[in-house]
Design an enzyme around this catalytic site. Structure first.
Site: not given
Ligand SMILES: CC/C=C\C=C\CC(=O)SCCNC(=O)CCNC(=O)[C@H](O)C(C)(C)COP(=O)(O)OP(=O)(O)OC[C@H]1O[C@@H](n2cnc3c(N)ncnc32)[C@H](O)[C@@H]1OP(=O)(O)O
Length: 277
Positions: A71, A127, A130, A150, A158
């Site tokens: 997400i 997600g 999911d 999550e 969820d």
């Molecule tokens: C009601 C609830 C419903 C649903 C719930 C779902 C729960 C989930 O999905 S839990 C999982 C949430 N996601 C994460 O915790 C993942 C976070 N991201 C990472 O771990 C890493 O970014 C990566 C996916 C492993 C990729 O790494 P890398 O290739 O080194 O890229 P980055 O430099 O980290 O990221 C680049 C750029 O993307 C943005 N970004 C990455 N993930 C997200 C995200 N989940 N949401 C928003 N943005 C994300 C990151 O911030 C970077 O942005 P910049 O602007 O370039 O800094």
């Protein structure tokens, strides 16, 4: 294909003869993290292909370095941050409806008559899991990893993982993945049955998955849709109930040209050809 109407997805007619389509998660700069736009666009894209005569198989893949980062974290904050209602009862009712609507978007993969194949590379987180677990088949490249993240964000997953993953990898593996949130590498995902095969590179995965999709697309579309429907229904039924269900299903679907064509082709040692669905 009307891609202008999608902000987060791209639909590609990858093989017009075979009827294979790709749906790409298409926010590579944000690692294909899932926004509210995604949750409204995915069901629309699937409905579009479900209703399109001749669409026979769909591959779900990600643009950029990862399949899906889960997400979008600012979307999560917006969803859970309160909807401006002062009454806690009304606010919670809003949040419940919102979660149900996100769930429905993921479940649209299952509702689609066409088989949906997940082709995963890089990260498949939260997600993303999911989404992948709602697909009919899953493949990945060696660089892929899966994390049911999550719990680390103080959530119980969820949107379907806790419901679908145990049927795919067994309760023990699902519980271990969901409670630890650890990154499960591709080889381990294969060993537990989360994916059906691991390919050395993304390119090799794309080629192999395309061949699998074309193979599926060449089969009787009625039989493929029926097999998908019965397998999914079966998950929630006893053996007796499911046998009853498939008997009813086949008693209507067996009266088709496809059965005659498949058996005749077998006897004549040639490839069958089926009318589009
Ligand atoms: C009601 C609830 C419903 C649903 C719930 C779902 C729960 C989930 O999905 S839990 C999982 C949430 N996601 C994460 O915790 C993942 C976070 N991201 C990472 O771990 C890493 O970014 C990566 C996916 C492993 C990729 O790494 P890398 O290739 O080194 O890229 P980055 O430099 O980290 O990221 C680049 C750029 O993307 C943005 N970004 C990455 N993930 C997200 C995200 N989940 N949401 C928003 N943005 C994300 C990151 O911030 C970077 O942005 P910049 O602007 O370039 O800094």
């Amino acid at each position: 294909m009307a891609n202008e109407e999608f902000k987060t997805l791209q639909i590609v007619h990858s093989d017009s003869e075979a009827g294979v389509f790709h749906i790409y998660l298409n926010r590579p700069a944000q690692r294909n993290s899932l926004t509210l736009d995604f949750f409204s666009e995915l069901p629309r894209a699937l409905d579009l292909l479900d209703g399109r005569r001749g669409a026979a198989a769909i591959v779900l893949a990600g643009r950029g370095p990862h399949f899906c980062a889960g997400i979008d974290l600012s979307t999560l904050a917006a969803i859970t941050g309160g909807g401006g209602r002062s009454d806690p009862g009304r606010e919670r009712e809003r949040l419940r409806r919102q979660i149900l609507s996100l769930q429905a978007a993921i479940s649209a993969v299952e509702r689609c008559r066409r088989p949906v194949i997940a082709a995963v590379h890089g990260a498949c987180i939260g997600g993303g899991v999911d989404l992948a677990t709602a697909c009919d088949l899953r493949y990945c490249s060696e660089d892929a990893f899966f994390s049911v993240k999550e719990v680390d964000l103080a959530l119980a997953a969820d949107l379907g993982t806790l419901q679908r993953l145990p049927a795919i990898v067994g309760h023990g593996n699902a519980a271990e993945m969901a409670l630890t949130a650890r990154k499960v590498p591709a080889a381990e995902a294969r060993a537990m049955g989360l994916v059906s095969a691991v390919f050395p590179s993304r390119q090799e995965m794309d080629t192999a998955v395309m061949a699998i999709a074309k193979d599926l697309a060449a089969k009787s579309p009625l039989a493929v849709a029926g097999t998908k429907a019965v397998l999914l229904r079966n998950r929630d039924l006893t053996v007796d109930q499911s046998l009853d269900y498939v008997a009813t299903w086949n008693s209507s679907m067996l009266i088709s040209d496809d059965l005659a064509e498949a058996t005749t082709a077998q006897i004549q040692k040639r490839k069958p050809t089926f009318a589009k669905l």
